[in-house]
Design a protein around this motif. Structure first.
Motif, PDB file in Angstrom:
ATOM      1  N   CYS A   1      -7.463  -0.424   2.406  1.00 18.72           N
ATOM      2  CA  CYS A   1      -6.269  -0.987   3.040  1.00 18.72           C
ATOM      3  C   CYS A   1      -6.639  -1.387   4.470  1.00 18.72           C
TER       4      CYS A   1
ATOM      5  N   CYS B   1       0.862  -1.183   0.000  1.00 15.74           N
ATOM      6  CA  CYS B   1       0.000   0.000   0.000  1.00 15.74           C
ATOM      7  C   CYS B   1       0.896   1.230   0.000  1.00 15.74           C
TER       8      CYS B   1
ATOM      9  N   CYS C   1      -4.507   1.220   6.826  1.00 15.93           N
ATOM     10  CA  CYS C   1      -4.738   2.670   6.882  1.00 15.93           C
ATOM     11  C   CYS C   1      -6.121   3.086   6.377  1.00 15.93           C
TER      12      CYS C   1
ATOM     13  N   CYS D   1       0.484   3.604   3.398  1.00 13.95           N
ATOM     14  CA  CYS D   1       1.077   3.320   4.708  1.00 13.95           C
ATOM     15  C   CYS D   1       2.249   2.328   4.618  1.00 13.95           C
TER      16      CYS D   1
HETATM   17 ZN   LIG Z   1      -2.464   1.425   3.768  1.00 13.08          ZN
END
Ligand SMILES: [Zn+2]
Length: 247
Positions: free
Chosen positions: A228, A204, A231, A207
């Motif tokens: 995600c 991702c 996050c 994050c």
């Molecule tokens: Zn994330």
């Protein structure tokens, strides 16, 4: 809306996000400029306040000076009257008493004159300080005037760019489902201007956590909005041109 695939909509959402970031950044710059304007304004106001206080102090001292001068004049007149009376008195005791009174008045006036000298000195000191402060204020005002014009033109420049960005945003947003935009806006506000992020190399980009394989498959399929797990940003995957050809 229905004809456009969710994957495409999310890609457009990423474009919208670029515009929103620009708007956010421009508004941030504007806030800084406005803050600076406010600080400068406060500085000038406080200088004016100092001048007002000094002006009041100066007027107060002037009143004190006038008061002392009046007393000095009155007492001087009294001493003169007493001296005139001395001419008509023959009694030595009375004469001596009168002379003592006159001496007392003279002593009093001499003290008063000393005080008056100090008051004059203070008035001079306040006036000098006042003059310096007024010069400072004039300089500040001139500098401020220029700076303000400069800043105002910067601010209107920003306002124009932001207005243009909003127009662009409207066009882009019209291609995306309203529900998706609302969801995006909520995340954008909570995640510091980053709501739609790409997954690259299984990570991702919001994050930098690894995306579980199961989720990765979901993202490629793109049948629903995938967040995600770490996050909570909207994830999307942009296949490279090469991959697109192969697909
Ligand atoms: Zn994330």
């Amino acid at each position: 809306m229905g004809e456009m695939k969710l994957r495409e909509q999310i890609e457009i959402l990423a474009t919208l996000q670029n515009v929103d970031r620009e708007i956010k950044e421009k508004n941030g710059t504007k806030q800084v400029l406005l803050g600076e304007l406010q600080v400068k304004d406060k500085e000038l106001q406080s200088k004016k306040q100092e001048i007002a206080l000094l002006t009041a102090a100066c007027a107060e001292k002037e009143r004190e000076r006038q008061g002392k001068e009046r007393v000095l004049q009155d007492e001087g007149k009294k001493a003169m009257d007493k001296r005139m009376r001395m001419n008509r008195i023959k009694n030595i005791k009375e004469l001596q008493a009168l002379q003592r009174e006159i001496d007392q008045i003279r002593q009093g006036n001499s003290d008063l004159e000393e005080e008056l000298i100090r008051v004059f000195e203070e008035i001079d000191r306040i006036k000098a300080e006042l003059k310096a402060k007024e010069e400072e204020a004039t300089m500040m005002q001139e500098e401020w005037q220029q700076r303000q014009e400069d800043m105002q033109s910067k601010i209107s420049g920003i306002d124009q760019l932001v207005a243009e960005a909003y127009t662009l945003r409207k066009t882009i947003a019209s291609q995306i489902a309203g529900e998706l935009i609302s969801r995006y806006e909520l995340i954008f506000a909570r995640r510091g201007g980053s709501a739609v992020v790409e997954v690259a190399g299984g990570i991702c980009q919001g994050c930098y956590m690894n995306i579980p394989p199961q989720l990765w498959n979901e993202i490629i399929k793109s049948e629903k909005v995938n967040l995600c797990p770490s996050c909570q940003r909207i994830l999307y995957y942009k296949p490279s041109a090469q991959q697109e050809k192969e697909a």
